[in-house]
Motif scaffolding. Structure first.
Motif, short mmCIF file in Angstrom:
data_model
loop_
_atom_site.label_atom_id
_atom_site.label_comp_id
_atom_site.label_asym_id
_atom_site.label_seq_id
_atom_site.Cartn_x
_atom_site.Cartn_y
_atom_site.Cartn_z
N MET A 33 -7.75 -0.73 6.69
CA MET A 33 -6.33 -0.67 7.01
C MET A 33 -5.91 -1.76 8.00
O MET A 33 -4.84 -2.34 7.88
CB MET A 33 -5.97 0.70 7.56
CG MET A 33 -6.00 1.81 6.51
SD MET A 33 -4.89 1.46 5.09
CE MET A 33 -3.29 1.54 5.89
N LYS A 34 -6.76 -2.05 8.97
CA LYS A 34 -6.42 -3.10 9.93
C LYS A 34 -6.28 -4.44 9.23
O LYS A 34 -5.35 -5.22 9.51
CB LYS A 34 -7.49 -3.19 11.02
CG LYS A 34 -7.22 -4.27 12.06
CD LYS A 34 -8.33 -4.34 13.10
CE LYS A 34 -8.06 -5.46 14.10
NZ LYS A 34 -9.17 -5.58 15.09
N SER A 91 0.68 3.84 1.66
CA SER A 91 0.84 4.50 2.95
C SER A 91 1.84 3.79 3.87
O SER A 91 2.17 4.32 4.93
CB SER A 91 -0.51 4.59 3.66
OG SER A 91 -0.99 3.29 4.00
N HIS A 101 0.85 -1.19 0.00
CA HIS A 101 0.00 0.00 0.00
C HIS A 101 0.88 1.24 0.00
O HIS A 101 1.99 1.24 0.55
CB HIS A 101 -0.90 -0.01 1.24
CG HIS A 101 -2.03 0.97 1.18
ND1 HIS A 101 -1.91 2.26 1.62
CD2 HIS A 101 -3.30 0.84 0.72
CE1 HIS A 101 -3.06 2.89 1.45
NE2 HIS A 101 -3.92 2.06 0.91
N ARG A 134 -5.48 -4.90 6.08
CA ARG A 134 -4.27 -4.87 5.25
C ARG A 134 -3.05 -5.29 6.04
O ARG A 134 -2.18 -6.01 5.54
CB ARG A 134 -4.06 -3.46 4.69
CG ARG A 134 -5.13 -3.01 3.70
CD ARG A 134 -4.83 -1.59 3.19
NE ARG A 134 -5.91 -1.06 2.38
CZ ARG A 134 -6.06 -1.30 1.09
NH1 ARG A 134 -5.19 -2.09 0.46
NH2 ARG A 134 -7.06 -0.77 0.41
#
Length: 349
Positions: free
Chosen positions: A250-251, A221, A219, A253
Motif C-alpha cells: 500500500m505504501k 480502497s 485501487h 501504491r
C-alpha cells in the motif's frame, strides 16, 4: 441430492513453489490444466457443477451435464477442470465467453464451443466417501472408472495423466505448455482430500518481458495505484494492451501516484476504457475499469507465466523499471513461444 458429500464444496488447492519437488517415493505429478476448477456431483439424473467459489456452473454448461449423465457412474463426486479446446490447444478465452446470462446464448455456445471435463480426483462413489482416503487410493479408484482408454463411456469426460517419475514430469513441464497447459501439480500419495486448504504444490512457468506502462487504474480502497496497464507494440507499430501488473504494498501504491503524475496524458492516447479487453466483465459487472492514461514513455520489466492469444494470461508481476529501454523496443518479438503440442497426445496418457 443424496450423496455422501453434499454441494457446495470448496476444492483442495495448491501452493506455488519455484521448482519441481524431487521424488521422495510418495509423490504423484500431474499436468496443470488451464480452465475452470469444478467439482462434479451426480446423483442419478441430478447433476451439480460446483465452481471454486462454490457457486454452480451448472446452467452455463448444459452439454457437460448431459455428458456427466452419460459417462460417469450414477452416484459420484469428481474433482477436475472444465476446459474448452481450440483445435489441439486449450482456449481459455473461449471458455470465459461461456459464462453468459442469456439462456439462448448459453445454448448457442454449448454447440459452437463445447466444453470438456478433465477429472483428477475422486471424492465419493456410491455410498462411500473417499475424502479421508489417501490420494493414491483415490487415484486408483478413479482409474477403475475410466479404464485404460483414459475416458469413460464417451469422450467429453476425460482422465488426466499422472506419473510418479520426476524426469517425466520435468519433460511434461517443458512440452505440455505448447498445448496450453501451464505447469505441474504435485500431490503426496498419502494426502487425504482437504477442502479449501493449500496442501498440494504447483510449479508454473515464469518468464520476463519489457513492457510499456501506458496507464494505471485506481485501487478499490482509495486514491492509490491499483494496477499498471501494460502494452506491447506489434510489427505495424500499434500499441496493444497486454495485461496489468499489480500486487504492490500500500505504501508503494501511494508513492506511484506521485511518480506517475508527470506522465499523465491529456489527449491522443491510443486506448479508451471501452476498447480495452475486459472492459465488460461477466464476473464483476459493477467493477470500475476506467483508467488514468499515461504517455508511452515508461518501460517496466515484468514476470509472466504464459500468453493467452496476444495478452498475458494472468496478472504480471513487477520486477523493476527499465530506464535503459526505449518504449518502441517493447514488442511481441521478445516473447518466448513454446513449441506446439497435441492435446490428444496428453489425454492419451
Amino acid at each position: 441430492m443424496n450423496l455422501p458429500i453434499a454441494p457446495p464444496l470448496a476444492p483442495m488447492l495448491a501452493k506455488p513453489v519455484k521448482s519441481l519437488p524431487p521424488q521422495d517415493g510418495t509423490l504423484f505429478y500431474e499436468p496443470k490444466w488451464d480452465g475452470f476448477r469444478c467439482i462434479v456431483f451426480r446423483d442419478g439424473d441430478e447433476v451439480y457443477l460446483g465452481s471454486r467459489n462454490e457457486r454452480p456452473f451448472t446452467r452455463y454448461f448444459p452439454e457437460l451435464v448431459e455428458a456427466v449423465r452419460a459417462e460417469l457412474p450414477d452416484r459420484v463426486v469428481v474433482d477436475g477442470e472444465i476446459v474448452v479446446r481450440g483445435g489441439q490447444i486449450l482456449d481459455f478465452e473461449a471458455l470465459q465467453q461461456r459464462i453468459h446470462p442469456a439462456a439462448s446464448r448459453v445454448k448457442l455456445l454449448a454447440e459452437e464451443t463445447p466444453a470438456s471435463f478433465v477429472a483428477f480426483d475422486l471424492l465419493a462413489l456410491g455410498e462411500e466417501s473417499l475424502m479421508e482416503a489417501p490420494f493414491a487410493t483415490r487415484r486408483a479408484r478413479l482409474e477403475e472408472i475410466f479404464g485404460s482408454a483414459g475416458h469413460a463411456a464417451g469422450h467429453a469426460v476425460r482422465l488426466t495423466p499422472v506419473t510418479t517419475s520426476e524426469e517425466r514430469a520435468a519433460e511434461w513441464f517443458d512440452t505440455f505448455e505448447g498445448a496450453g497447459l501451464d505447469g505441474i501439480v504435485v500431490k503426496p500419495g498419502g494426502l487425504p482430500y482437504q477442502p479449501d486448504k493449500r496442501v498440494m504444490t504447483k510449479v508454473k512457468h515464469e518468464r520476463t518481458a519489457d513492457a510499456v506502462v501506458a496507464g494505471y487504474r485506481w485501487h478499490k480502497s482509495g486514491p492509490v495505484v491499483g494496477s499498471l496497464l501494460l502494452g506491447l507494440y506489434d510489427s505495424e507499430g500499434a500499441l496493444h494492451h497486454v495485461g496489468v501488473a499489480a500486487s504492490f504494498p500500500m505504501k508503494r501504491r501511494a508513492e506511484l501516484v506521485e511518480e506517475l503524475a508527470p506522465y499523465v496524458s491529456q489527449d491522443g492516447h491510443p486506448w479508451s476504457a471501452e476498447s480495452l479487453p475486459g472492459a465488460i466483465s461477466k464476473w464483476s459487472a459493477t467493477k470500475d475499469l476506467s483508467f488514468v492514461p499515461l504517455r508511452s514513455e515508461l518501460v517496466v520489466e515484468v514476470a509472466y507465466d504464459h500468453m493467452e492469444g496476444r495478452r498475458f494470461r494472468h496478472t504480471a508481476q513487477f520486477r523493476r523499471w527499465r530506464p535503459d529501454r526505449t518504449p518502441r523496443s517493447c514488442t511481441y518479438e521478445q516473447l518466448e513461444r513454446p513449441l506446439s503440442y497435441d492435446l490428444d497426445d496428453i489425454l492419451a496418457g
